[in-house]
Design an enzyme around this catalytic site. Structure first.
Site, mmCIF file in Angstrom:
data_model
loop_
_atom_site.group_PDB
_atom_site.id
_atom_site.type_symbol
_atom_site.label_atom_id
_atom_site.label_comp_id
_atom_site.label_asym_id
_atom_site.label_seq_id
_atom_site.Cartn_x
_atom_site.Cartn_y
_atom_site.Cartn_z
ATOM 1 N N CYS A 17 0.811 -1.217 0.000
ATOM 2 C CA CYS A 17 0.000 0.000 0.000
ATOM 3 C C CYS A 17 0.842 1.262 0.000
ATOM 4 O O CYS A 17 1.997 1.264 0.389
ATOM 5 C CB CYS A 17 -0.877 0.060 1.244
ATOM 6 S SG CYS A 17 -2.076 -1.248 1.323
ATOM 7 N N GLY A 44 0.913 -0.008 -5.061
ATOM 8 C CA GLY A 44 -0.334 -0.769 -5.081
ATOM 9 C C GLY A 44 -1.165 -0.407 -6.288
ATOM 10 O O GLY A 44 -1.357 0.774 -6.571
ATOM 11 N N ASN A 118 -0.974 1.510 5.740
ATOM 12 C CA ASN A 118 0.025 0.710 5.050
ATOM 13 C C ASN A 118 0.708 -0.166 6.094
ATOM 14 O O ASN A 118 1.318 0.368 7.021
ATOM 15 C CB ASN A 118 1.041 1.638 4.370
ATOM 16 C CG ASN A 118 2.227 0.900 3.764
ATOM 17 O OD1 ASN A 118 3.278 1.468 3.569
ATOM 18 N ND2 ASN A 118 2.079 -0.377 3.463
ATOM 19 N N GLY A 119 0.603 -1.483 5.943
ATOM 20 C CA GLY A 119 1.276 -2.378 6.893
ATOM 21 C C GLY A 119 0.488 -3.651 7.108
ATOM 22 O O GLY A 119 -0.432 -3.968 6.360
ATOM 23 N N TYR A 259 13.867 -2.822 -3.519
ATOM 24 C CA TYR A 259 12.900 -2.926 -4.608
ATOM 25 C C TYR A 259 11.667 -2.039 -4.482
ATOM 26 O O TYR A 259 11.242 -1.419 -5.448
ATOM 27 C CB TYR A 259 12.461 -4.400 -4.739
ATOM 28 C CG TYR A 259 11.308 -4.602 -5.680
ATOM 29 C CD1 TYR A 259 11.488 -4.440 -7.050
ATOM 30 C CD2 TYR A 259 10.034 -4.921 -5.212
ATOM 31 C CE1 TYR A 259 10.424 -4.600 -7.926
ATOM 32 C CE2 TYR A 259 8.974 -5.090 -6.085
ATOM 33 C CZ TYR A 259 9.172 -4.928 -7.445
ATOM 34 O OH TYR A 259 8.129 -5.080 -8.302
#
Ligand code: SF4
Length: 490
Positions: A17, A44, A118-119, A259
Site C-alpha cells: 500500500c 499498489g 500501510n502495513g 525494490y
C-alpha cells in the site's frame, strides 16, 4: 476461474500500500491527493481511494483499479474540502475486493473518521475475535478495519486519546493516516517498519509514504516521522501527540531500499537510487567476473547494474527492453503463456547481445520462474555467457509485516543452494550480495532494519497462526498454506 488464476506471476515481491494525505485549506485537496497517489502507484495497483473532509462531513470515493481509472475530472472537481487522505492498495491481508479498498470510514462517539493504512498486523486474530465478541460487525477481512474499529471503540472524548489508547492494542506494522472533520493525524508503528514523511505544501501540510510524491506536487520535505511517533495537523499547525518510541527494538524494512520504494525517494535521509548504486558496486566487489558488459533487468535493477558496471570498469548497456505500458498483466499460468507474459514485458536486443559474455543484474529472486524465462530469452538472443548477479541476499523466509513475499515452499532459496539455483536457472555463474554488503551499501539507519526475509529473524514476536494475516515463521507447513492464499491472489 478466478481473476487470480489469470494473473501473471511477477518475479518480485510486492508492496502492499501507499498512503498520502494533506491538510491545506483553500487548496484543491482532492486533486493534489490524486497527484500524490499517482506518484505512489508503484506501491499498489489493485484499488485506489480518496476521502475529503468538508464542512463537518467526510466524503469518500474508492474503486478497484489504477488511480487514473478510479478518478476523473468530474469526480475530482466535486470532492471539495480542507483536507484529504488517499490510498493505493495491493492486497496482502484480505482479498482483492472493493470492500477492502481504502480509505475506510468509521462512526464513533465523536464524529466520523476516515483511515488509510500501510502495513500488516500480527495480532489480527485476537483483535478480530475481541471485536466480534463485542458484537462489532466487520465488513472487510483487512487489518485496517480492525485498527479503525479498535480506535472507534475507545470511549474517550478527544481524538488524541482515542487514537493513542486504541493503538496500544494494535501490534505489527502500520503507517496510518486518520482524517477527522477538522484534523489530519499521522502515526507510525513503534518499529518504524513502513516509511512516512511530512512535507510543507504552500500554507498547508502533507504526509506521504514516500518523498517522491512530495516532489511531484511541489511540496518541501520537512522530515520523516520517527518510529512510534504520532502527529496532529490542523489550523494551529503540526503537533506531536504520541512521542517517538525510543530505546526499544526497531526495524525499518530493508526491502524498501532494494525494490519497493521509488529510486527518487529519500528514506532515512538516504536517496534510494544512491543506495542501489552502492549495492551494485558492493556486489561487484563481492562477485567479480570477466565479461563484455553489464545489463540490468529493468527497471528496478537499473541503478544497481550501473553501480556494478562502474565498479567493474565495464560498459553498461540495455539488453532487455521493458514495455512501459504492460503493468501487471493477467494471463493464464500455463507454461507457454507465462513465457509470452515475460516476452510481453521484456524484449531482447540480439544485435547487442549476440556472442557476448554478459553480467545480468537483478534485485531479487523469489521463485525463479520469471528469471528462468528471461535467461531463456537471452540465450535465444545469442548470449554466450550469462553471469547473474543479485543485489540482495537470498530470500529464504516469508514476510509477515506487510509484504507479499511467497511461502516457504515457493521461495527458491529456501529449498535450493546457490549452486542448485544457478543450475536451475541455467546461468554460468550466480552471485548474491551479502547481508553485510547490503547494510554497508545502505549505511546506518537511525531506526535499525528488519531483515527477516533474509535471516528469519524478525523485529516482532512471532504472530499467532489462526488468521492468514498472522503466519508464523516457525510453522512452515501451516504457514505455507495460508501464504499460498496471498500468493494465489497475486
Ligand atoms: S521480512 Fe523482509 S520484506 Fe518483510 S518487513 Fe522485514 S525486510 Fe521487509
Amino acid at each position: 476461474m478466478t481473476k487470480a488464476d489469470f494473473r501473471y506471476q511477477d518475479e518480485h515481491p510486492h508492496e502492499e500500500c501507499g498512503v498520502f494525505g494533506l491538510f491545506a485549506p483553500g487548496e484543491d485537496v482532492a486533486r493534489i491527493c490524486y497527484f500524490g497517489l499517482y506518484t505512489l502507484q508503484h506501491r499498489g495497483q489493485e484499488s485506489a481511494g480518496i476521502a475529503t473532509a468538508n464542512c463537518g462531513k467526510i466524503y469518500c470515493h474508492k474503486k478497484m483499479g489504477l488511480v487514473s481509472q478510479v478518478f476523473d475530472e468530474t469526480l475530482l472537481s466535486q470532492m471539495k474540502g480542507d483536507s484529504a487522505i488517499g490510498h493505493v492498495r495491493y492486497s496482502t491481508t484480505g482479498s482483492s475486493v472493493i470492500t477492502n479498498a481504502q480509505p475506510l470510514v468509521f462512526n464513533t462517539n465523536l464524529d466520523n473518521f476516515a483511515l488509510a493504512h500501510n502495513g500488516n498486523l500480527v495480532n489480527s486474530s485476537a483483535l478480530r475475535r475481541h471485536l466480534t465478541l463485542n458484537s462489532d460487525k466487520l465488513v472487510t477481512n483487512s487489518d485496517s478495519e480492525l485498527i479503525g474499529k479498535t480506535i472507534a471503540n475507545v470511549p474517550e472524548k478527544n481524538w488524541e486519546s482515542k487514537i493513542t489508547k486504541g493503538l496500544k492494542n494494535v501490534h505489527g506494522s502500520y503507517s496510518l493516516l486518520i482524517l477527522t472533520e477538522k484534523q489530519l493525524y499521522a502515526v507510525r508503528d513503534p518499529l518504524g517498519v513502513r516509511p512516512l514523511v511530512l512535507g510543507r505544501f504552500n500554507r498547508g501540510w502533507v504526509v506521504s509514504s514516500e518523498s517522491c510524491a512530495l516532489d511531484t506536487i511541489g511540496a518541501q520535505t520537512i522530515r520523516e516521522l520517527l518510529p512510534g511517533e504520532g502527529i496532529r495537523i490542523d489550523e494551529s499547525g503540526v503537533t506531536q501527540f504520541i512521542p517517538p518510541h525510543v530505546g526499544g527494538k526497531s526495524g525499518f524494512c530493508i526491502f524498501e531500499y532494494i525494490y519497493f520504494a521509488r529510486p527518487d525517494s529519500v528514506l532515512n535521509k538516504k536517496l534510494v537510487y544512491a543506495a542501489r548504486l552502492e549495492m551494485g558496486k558492493q556486489l561487484c566487489r563481492e562477485h567479480p567476473v570477466q565479461a563484455d558488459f553489464v545489463i540490468p533487468i529493468p527497471d528496478s535493477a537499473t541503478a544497481a547494474a550501473i553501480g556494478f558496471a562502474e565498479a567493474a570498469g565495464l560498459p553498461f548497456y540495455e539488453g532487455l527492453i521493458k514495455s512501459r505500458y504492460i503493468g501487471r498483466t493477467f494471463i493464464q499460468p500455463d507454461e507457454n503463456l507465462r513465457r509470452l507474459g515475460v516476452k510481453l514485458k521484456f524484449n531482447t536486443l540480439p544485435q547487442i547481445l549476440k556472442d557476448k559474455r554478459v553480467i545480468v543484474v537483478d534485485d531479487s529472486i523469489v521463485r525463479g520462474n520469471t528469471t528462468k524465462q528471461i535467461v531463456l530469452s537471452l540465450r535465444q538472443a545469442g548470449v554466450q555467457q550469462i553471469h547473474l548477479r543479485i543485489s540482495s541476499p537470498p530470500l529464504r523466509h516469508p514476510c509477515y509485516l506487510g509484504i507479499d513475499i511467497a511461502s516457504y515452499d515457493e521461495l527458491i532459496a529456501h529449498h535450493k543452494t546457490i549452486l542448485e539455483i544457478q543450475r536451475f536457472l541455467g546461468v554460468e555463474t550466480l552471485g548474491y550480495l551479502s547481508l553485510k554488503g547490503l547494510k554497508k551499501a545502505i549505511g546506518k539507519v537511525q531506526s535499525g532494519y528488519c531483515t527477516g526475509c533474509f535471516t528469519g529473524r524478525y523485529p516482532l514476536k512471532k504472530p499467532s497462526i489462526s488468521h492468514p494475516a498472522n503466519p508464523s515463521p516457525d510453522s512452515a507447513p501451516k504457514f505455507a498454506i495460508v501464504k499460498a492464499n496471498y500468493y494465489n491472489n497475486r
